[in-house]
Design an enzyme around this catalytic site. Sequence first.
Site, short mmCIF file in Angstrom:
data_model
loop_
_atom_site.label_atom_id
_atom_site.label_comp_id
_atom_site.label_asym_id
_atom_site.label_seq_id
_atom_site.Cartn_x
_atom_site.Cartn_y
_atom_site.Cartn_z
N GLN A 107 -12.49 -36.03 -76.24
CA GLN A 107 -13.23 -37.08 -75.54
C GLN A 107 -14.59 -37.30 -76.19
O GLN A 107 -15.30 -38.23 -75.81
CB GLN A 107 -13.41 -36.70 -74.07
CG GLN A 107 -12.11 -36.63 -73.29
CD GLN A 107 -12.31 -36.05 -71.90
OE1 GLN A 107 -12.07 -34.87 -71.67
NE2 GLN A 107 -12.76 -36.87 -70.98
N ASN A 108 -14.94 -36.47 -77.15
CA ASN A 108 -16.26 -36.55 -77.77
C ASN A 108 -16.27 -37.56 -78.91
O ASN A 108 -15.28 -37.73 -79.61
CB ASN A 108 -16.68 -35.17 -78.29
CG ASN A 108 -16.74 -34.14 -77.17
OD1 ASN A 108 -16.94 -34.49 -76.01
ND2 ASN A 108 -16.55 -32.88 -77.51
N HIS A 125 -12.07 -41.43 -77.00
CA HIS A 125 -13.17 -42.30 -76.58
C HIS A 125 -13.90 -42.92 -77.77
O HIS A 125 -14.99 -43.44 -77.61
CB HIS A 125 -14.15 -41.53 -75.69
CG HIS A 125 -13.58 -41.21 -74.34
ND1 HIS A 125 -14.09 -40.23 -73.52
CD2 HIS A 125 -12.52 -41.75 -73.67
CE1 HIS A 125 -13.38 -40.17 -72.40
NE2 HIS A 125 -12.43 -41.08 -72.47
N GLY A 194 -13.75 -27.22 -72.25
CA GLY A 194 -15.02 -27.87 -71.96
C GLY A 194 -14.92 -29.23 -71.32
O GLY A 194 -15.76 -30.10 -71.59
N ALA A 238 -16.94 -22.55 -75.36
CA ALA A 238 -16.03 -22.75 -76.50
C ALA A 238 -16.42 -21.85 -77.67
O ALA A 238 -15.56 -21.25 -78.32
CB ALA A 238 -16.06 -24.21 -76.93
#
Length: 244
Positions: A107-108, A125, A194, A238
């Site tokens: 998603q980063n 994303h 995360g 992480a």
Amino acid sequence: AVSVAAELIRASKYVVAMTGAGMSVESGIPTFRGADGIWSRHGQPSANSYAEWLDDPDAFWSSERRRRLEPWVVELREALRHAKPNEGHVALAEMEATGRVNSVITQNIDGLHQDAGSMNVIEIHGSRDKMRCVDCGDRTPRKTLFIDSPPPPCEECSGRVKFDSVLFGEPIPKDILQAARSESDKAECVIVIGTSTSVKPAGGLPRIAKANGSKLIEINSSETPLTRSCDAVIRGTAASALPS
């Protein structure tokens, strides 16, 4: 929990890692939500950003120029500028290189997985390093962090171009969503790292994989809505959990 997770990975023929903002915290990039999140401290951007861009691109880009001095933008820009992959990013890349992890769905938008050496990365994303045509999906390098004027039409189809990172209210590009769904469908084990899994549709992918018979491993500093569905849960970051 670490030994259980390791055994689940060893026993699986296809392993997918799904990562969220918590993946990059130890690289100096703050999360958006949560007590210390950027938006919690500075306020969340408009929930209708994509509709605003579609309705009046010129006004949107003018607003973007003004936003470069907003506190949360300044903080995020500086964090991204100095960020380097942490031990967790490196461990995932090594796990891919040795055939233990097959792909990463993130998603980063920070590109740190690629910087660490991960090859099969799906950025659900978008990427801060690219521009994208919303009409044909063509992606080109993003030459500057801030856009001073509306970008020219797409060279492939003359369509509308914006930065690749997904705006509020914007659908995930079809090619990316299909790729992410394909990977989660193949997974015998999913490592969820995360992320609270609260943002759809990315947050639904581990649940779909679980419904298809995949094992779930969660690595997170706190409990999430997914925790009770997981086969192994490692409480930690992480950077500390993945190398072990």
